[in-house]
Every structure is written in C-alpha cells, then in structure tokens.
Motif scaffolding. Structure first.
Motif, PDB file in Angstrom:
ATOM      1  N   ILE A 471       5.863  40.533  39.548  1.00 33.35           N
ATOM      2  CA  ILE A 471       5.144  41.762  39.902  1.00 33.35           C
ATOM      3  C   ILE A 471       5.978  42.986  39.553  1.00 33.35           C
ATOM      4  N   GLN A 472       7.278  42.928  39.823  1.00 31.86           N
ATOM      5  CA  GLN A 472       8.147  44.050  39.468  1.00 31.86           C
ATOM      6  C   GLN A 472       8.186  44.266  37.955  1.00 31.86           C
ATOM      7  N   ILE A 473       8.189  43.191  37.210  1.00 31.76           N
ATOM      8  CA  ILE A 473       8.177  43.307  35.752  1.00 31.76           C
ATOM      9  C   ILE A 473       6.867  43.929  35.281  1.00 31.76           C
ATOM     10  N   LEU A 474       5.756  43.485  35.850  1.00 35.10           N
ATOM     11  CA  LEU A 474       4.456  44.042  35.466  1.00 35.10           C
ATOM     12  C   LEU A 474       4.349  45.526  35.823  1.00 35.10           C
ATOM     13  N   LEU A 475       4.953  45.922  36.930  1.00 34.27           N
ATOM     14  CA  LEU A 475       4.904  47.316  37.358  1.00 34.27           C
ATOM     15  C   LEU A 475       5.792  48.218  36.493  1.00 34.27           C
ATOM     16  N   ASN A 476       6.878  47.665  35.957  1.00 34.68           N
ATOM     17  CA  ASN A 476       7.874  48.496  35.277  1.00 34.68           C
ATOM     18  C   ASN A 476       7.987  48.266  33.779  1.00 34.68           C
ATOM     19  N   ALA A 477       7.320  47.232  33.258  1.00 37.24           N
ATOM     20  CA  ALA A 477       7.529  46.841  31.854  1.00 37.24           C
ATOM     21  C   ALA A 477       7.229  47.970  30.886  1.00 37.24           C
ATOM     22  N   LYS A 478       6.142  48.704  31.122  1.00 39.18           N
ATOM     23  CA  LYS A 478       5.774  49.787  30.201  1.00 39.18           C
ATOM     24  C   LYS A 478       6.824  50.901  30.228  1.00 39.18           C
ATOM     25  N   ARG A 479       7.296  51.243  31.397  1.00 35.09           N
ATOM     26  CA  ARG A 479       8.329  52.289  31.501  1.00 35.09           C
ATOM     27  C   ARG A 479       9.606  51.849  30.790  1.00 35.09           C
ATOM     28  N   TRP A 480       9.990  50.587  31.003  1.00 39.89           N
ATOM     29  CA  TRP A 480      11.185  50.077  30.329  1.00 39.89           C
ATOM     30  C   TRP A 480      11.000  50.085  28.815  1.00 39.89           C
ATOM     31  N   ARG A 481       9.812  49.648  28.373  1.00 40.69           N
ATOM     32  CA  ARG A 481       9.536  49.618  26.939  1.00 40.69           C
ATOM     33  C   ARG A 481       9.593  51.034  26.353  1.00 40.69           C
ATOM     34  N   ASP A 482       8.966  52.002  27.049  1.00 37.42           N
ATOM     35  CA  ASP A 482       8.950  53.374  26.552  1.00 37.42           C
ATOM     36  C   ASP A 482      10.363  53.948  26.463  1.00 37.42           C
ATOM     37  N   THR A 483      11.240  53.517  27.358  1.00 35.06           N
ATOM     38  CA  THR A 483      12.614  54.024  27.363  1.00 35.06           C
ATOM     39  C   THR A 483      13.350  53.657  26.079  1.00 35.06           C
ATOM     40  N   ILE A 484      13.128  52.436  25.598  1.00 32.83           N
ATOM     41  CA  ILE A 484      13.867  52.024  24.398  1.00 32.83           C
ATOM     42  C   ILE A 484      13.289  52.647  23.133  1.00 32.83           C
ATOM     43  N   PHE A 485      12.089  53.234  23.243  1.00 35.58           N
ATOM     44  CA  PHE A 485      11.492  53.888  22.084  1.00 35.58           C
ATOM     45  C   PHE A 485      11.487  55.408  22.210  1.00 35.58           C
ATOM     46  N   GLU A 486      12.244  55.957  23.168  1.00 34.38           N
ATOM     47  CA  GLU A 486      12.315  57.406  23.319  1.00 34.38           C
ATOM     48  C   GLU A 486      12.864  58.032  22.048  1.00 34.38           C
ATOM     49  N   LYS A 487      12.230  59.142  21.623  1.00 38.58           N
ATOM     50  CA  LYS A 487      12.665  59.829  20.401  1.00 38.58           C
ATOM     51  C   LYS A 487      13.811  60.788  20.725  1.00 38.58           C
ATOM     52  N   THR A 488      14.864  60.730  19.964  1.00 39.51           N
ATOM     53  CA  THR A 488      15.985  61.655  20.130  1.00 39.51           C
ATOM     54  C   THR A 488      16.263  62.344  18.804  1.00 39.51           C
ATOM     55  N   LEU A 489      16.774  63.603  18.865  1.00 39.97           N
ATOM     56  CA  LEU A 489      17.102  64.332  17.646  1.00 39.97           C
ATOM     57  C   LEU A 489      18.260  63.644  16.928  1.00 39.97           C
ATOM     58  N   PRO A 490      18.144  63.486  15.635  1.00 43.51           N
ATOM     59  CA  PRO A 490      19.236  62.824  14.908  1.00 43.51           C
ATOM     60  C   PRO A 490      20.482  63.699  14.903  1.00 43.51           C
ATOM     61  N   SER A 491      21.613  63.079  14.996  1.00 41.72           N
ATOM     62  CA  SER A 491      22.870  63.830  14.954  1.00 41.72           C
ATOM     63  C   SER A 491      23.244  64.089  13.501  1.00 41.72           C
ATOM     64  N   LEU A 492      23.516  65.388  13.155  1.00 44.08           N
ATOM     65  CA  LEU A 492      23.830  65.770  11.780  1.00 44.08           C
ATOM     66  C   LEU A 492      25.317  66.069  11.650  1.00 44.08           C
ATOM     67  N   PRO A 493      25.871  65.851  10.471  1.00 41.40           N
ATOM     68  CA  PRO A 493      27.275  66.226  10.240  1.00 41.40           C
ATOM     69  C   PRO A 493      27.449  67.746  10.381  1.00 41.40           C
TER      70      PRO A 493
END
Length: 543
Positions: A471-493
């Motif tokens: 049940i905890q996995i079903l409640l949180n799976a989408k949030r966890w999944r979205d976390t690993i696909f969060e968009k971040t600005l690329p770091s430039l030299p």
C-alpha cells in the motif's frame, strides 16, 4: 482505379493490423488451459528410489544430472535389478527415450505427469500403449490398461506399486520401499501452493472478482507450465504499473505465498483502497510464481546436502533465473552448471526470463518488487552504480520501518531488479525484499526450512507487513518515479557561461542603440510634417 471508400478504409485496416500485431497474445486462466495435459515429469539428479520386486529381490533406480546444459532438459536413469545394470537418458519435457540401453521403454514408465484428470489417457512404454486414469485423489493416481494397473503418488509422480514390463526381465511386480526424497506434504497441503493449486485458486479469484481482476499467461516454463500474471487495472487513466513477483527461485515458496496473499487482500479491500485514491491511476500486476518447475521440485527434493536446493532454486534447465538477465550477466553468477547460481550458457536464454522481460518492456512499469527469502533484508539494486540513491533513502526508510529489516547494498549481476533499473531503457525503480531466513542450523537439517517459515503465525505476520508495504508503494510510487525524472538545468563550463553572457550583453546594447536611433529619426520626421487636425474626442467612446 480505387474508389474513395477503399482509399479511406485502407489506412484504418492497416492501423488495426498494427494494433493487433503489437498486442500481447494472452491466454486467460479461465480458458481451456493445459493444466491437465502436461507430458513432463518432475525428477532431478540426486534422487533415488528403491523398489522391492515381489518374490524376486530388488530394483534400485538412480537419477543423475548430465552435468551440463542440454536442450531439451534431460535425466540419466540407471536401473539395477539384482546387480544387473542398465542406463538410458530421457527427456524431462515428454519422458521420451533419447538414447541408452533401456530400449524397451520408449516412454519412461516410473514417473508420470501429476496434473492428470480421471479418464485421461497417457502413454506408458511407448506412444501406442496408453493407460487410462481410473482413480485420482490426494493420495493415489491409478492408471489401467487391459487389466494392468500402475499406482502413482500424485504429490511427486513417482511409481508406488505395480507390474512393470521390461522385456529382458519379463514382468516385475514392484513396490516402493525407500527413497531419499523429502515429501513435504504437510507444508504444501496446509501452508504453501504448488502450481496446480495456485492455478485453481486463481480461477476462483478471477471468477469472484470478474470486474476487477484479469488473469492471463505471459508464457510457459521449460516443462510447459503457464506463468500466470494477475492484473488489477487502474480504475481511471493509467499513469503507470507497480509489478510484484514471487517464486523466481522455486525453493523460496514464501514469496509465492506472500504475492498471492497481497493479491487476495487487495481484491477484498478494493473499494476501501479506491476511496483513498489507491489504484485509481496505477495498475497493480502480480506474478505469484515465476518458476513453477522449481516450485514443484521444492516439494520433495532431498533435504541435504544443501547443493540439492539447486533443483528447486533453478528452473528445469538448471539455470538460476535471477542470474540470467542481460545486465552485467558475465559479472555475476557462475558459469559452472552444478552451481546453485549457474547463470546459463548465454544471457536471457530461459523462457521464464524472456516472459518477465517482455512484460516489463511492454508495460509502463514505474516500480518493481522482486520477492525472495534466505535472509531478512531490503536490498537496493546495483548499489555501486545506482544513480538514484537519494530516492532510495526515502523508499527504504519507509519499508524498513514496516518490516523491521536492515537495508543492504545489492551487487552487480544479471538479476531482474538490476536489469529493470539499469538496462530496461526507461528505468523503473526496483527493490529486492528478502522475506525470511531460517538460519544456518536449518540449512543443515533441510534447506527448505532455511528459506521458508513453517509456522503459521510467522507467515501471517509476513503477510500483514507485506500488504502494508504494498500500500505504501502504491501511494508513493508515482512521486518516487517523478523524482528520478525531475528536469534540472545542465551544468555548463565556465568559458561557455562567459561567452553566453558576453553575447547577451552585445545583443542588449545593440537593441538599445537601435531603439534610440529609431526614436531620433521619428522626432526629425515629426518636425518636418504639417500640423495635424484636432482629434475627435467622442471617437474614444464609440463602439
């Protein structure tokens, strides 16, 4: 010349063909399935059976592995009748003689398929001689042919008693006297499922929850058993799939029990779960028994030495399914056939592995739970190279609090959780949950007790905790999944940043100069133009 209607219809037909071609072929559990039509036998190397020949001595039968990977999987049979020996190699898939000295037995008669119904006929000795099942109950299978009767054990499939023909020796009236098999009837009758019992239970569940549950086969095991997949679809538009499997190692039948129990309880509490938002946007898929041939052997494989647990742990080809996935396949497991972690000749050689991988690739898996036993742990897959450890810290914190298990770092090898996270294409968060460990003393007595609790109280406790974790996995799976696909600005030299800033400044200065020049030109033109007529004030208020 094609008509307008034909031209319009062709793209539609093509689209339909493509949809059908890409739709997985599904065998539903309620359809005409081959549950009672298996031709295979469940015997492995290391087993022996000693028969008394009524009035004429003994017959000792020993079964040996071929010590290498073979297709089809085979068994070396040696019979010793009062000191006279013969041997032959038989296919496990259909009991057919492959080669050897026992030419009278084209079809092996001392071991039969267990899934058999009354009045069903199976070949014995050869394909022309069929015996009809005249008795089938919990203790006995009796086959009959022209007055001859052969009595088999329905738990193992081994011959218990009967008159066997072996033309070099005539007719032998046999009675089973001794075997090294450990017959674990009490565990499987009261606590655990074999494949046939699981199939019958899933039939009942699908009938009872027809509007919620869909049960279908994703493939067959080496010996022809369907691998059942149970799906509770999202009640609204699907945003992802949570996948749970058990019984990847057939010796770890507590995983089968837990996976089935989770399914059963989710179904019984479906309305309550819907009211809190569970299963509205997520689909739950449970595969209770990925390795049914291994589970079958766990019912009666010899208890010691512990090398014998390979017969249940691995599939019928002797391959550890959790070392056969194509992620760092050569880095883990063993290349040696006799090893309990034999990884196979090549990656993804086994039908059970292919079935699970195909499902994972076709569906939008966002969280995968791989149930095992042997210790009590929560394992983070491929820890050394896992790029999502910050997310796993939250996941394991929640689940460790539920189970009371320690969290450990998983290794690099061809396991299903590693593949799903690191090599699937779009990664899915994966977790290995080791449900139970009986300790070294249990391993020395009977490997089955090392992997599986036989105390009903312990099993009920694990069932409750596993359901809470689900049940905890079903409640949180989408949030966890979205976390690993969060968009971040690329770091430039630094040099790139400097050049970008200079470019922006030049553009701004250029635009400023251009605007000033345009304004100056406008003022000059204004001075040169004649006087404008007065503005009509009322025009501001007209529509």
């Amino acid at each position: 010349m094609k008509s307008y209607t034909q031209t319009k219809t062709l793209p539609l037909i093509f689209t339909l063909i493509m949809i059908i071609a890409q739709t997985p072929q599904i065998t539903t559990v309620t359809a005409e399935v081959s549950i009672h039509k298996l031709e295979s036998m469940d015997v492995r190397g290391g087993i022996y059976t000693l028969y008394t020949i009524v009035g004429n001595g003994y017959m000792n039968v020993t079964y040996k592995s071929l010590e290498k990977y073979t297709e089809p999987p085979s068994i070396n049979v040696s019979i010793n009748i009062n000191g006279l020996k013969k041997w032959a190699v038989y296919s496990l898939t259909n009991r057919k003689l492959l080669y050897g000295e026992i030419q009278d037995w084209k079809i092996y008669p001392l071991w039969i398929p267990k899934c058999i119904e009354l009045n069903y006929e199976i070949p014995v000795y050869n394909y022309e001689t069929t015996f009809k099942c005249i008795v089938k109950n919990e203790t006995t299978i009796i086959l009959s042919h022209e007055g001859e009767k052969l009595i088999y054990d329905p738990f193992t499939g081994v011959l218990i008693e009967g008159e066997i023909k072996l033309y070099d020796y005539g007719k032998l009236q046999l009675k089973l006297n001794k075997t090294n098999m450990k017959i674990r009837r009490e565990y499987f009758n009261d606590l655990y499922f074999d494949w046939e019992t699981l199939t019958l239970n899933l039939m009942k569940l699908e009938k009872e929850y027809a509007n919620i549950l869909k049960v279908y086969s994703i493939g067959k095991s080496v010996l022809g058993r369907e691998i059942w997949c149970c799906e509770i679809k999202a009640s609204e538009s699907e945003d992802g799939v949570v996948l749970i499997d058990g019984g990847m190692h057939g010796s770890e039948v507590i995983g089968v029990k837990i996976a089935y129990s989770i399914l059963e309880r989710v179904l019984s509490e479906y309305n309550e779960l819907q009211s809190i938002g569970v299963l509205k946007r997520l689909t739950l898929i449970i595969i209770p028994m990925l390795n049914p041939d291994g589970v079958e052997m766990s019912k009666y494989s010899p208890p010691t030495p512990s090398i014998r647990l390979k017969d249940g742990r691995c599939n019928a080809n002797g391959v550890d399914l959790n070392r056969n996935f194509n992620y760092e396949w050569s880095a883990g497991g063993s290349p040696l056939y006799n090893s309990t972690v034999y990884r196979g000749e090549v990656a993804e050689s086994e039908p059970e592995v292919k079935a699970l991988k195909d499902l994972m690739q076709k569906r939008k898996i966002i969280f995968y739970v791989n149930l095992h036993s042997g210790v009590r742990q929560i394992i983070i897959p491929a820890y050394q190279v896992n790029p999502y450890l910050n997310v796993y810290a939250n996941i394991t914190s929640i689940l460790s609090n539920i189970f009371g298990f320690e969290t450990v770092r998983g290794g690099i090898y061809g396991g299903s959780a590693n593949w799903c996270l690191m090599a699937r294409g779009e990664p899915a968060l994966s977790l290995i949950i080791e449900l139970y460990g009986g300790g070294t003393n249990a391993l020395n007595v009977d490997w089955f007790l090392f992997y599986n609790p036989v105390d009903d109280v312990e099993i009920r406790k694990l069932t409750i905790l596993s359901y809470q974790a689900t049940i905890q996995i079903l409640l949180n799976a989408k949030r966890w999944r979205d976390t690993i696909f969060e968009k971040t600005l690329p770091s430039l030299p630094l040099e790139s940043i400097k050049m970008t800033l200079i470019t922006i400044i030049i553009i701004i200065l250029g635009l400023t100069i251009y605007v000033k020049l345009r304004k100056s030109q406008g003022r000059i033109n204004e001075r040169r133009s004649p006087t404008k007529p007065p503005t009509n004030v009322e025009a501001k208020f007209t529509t």
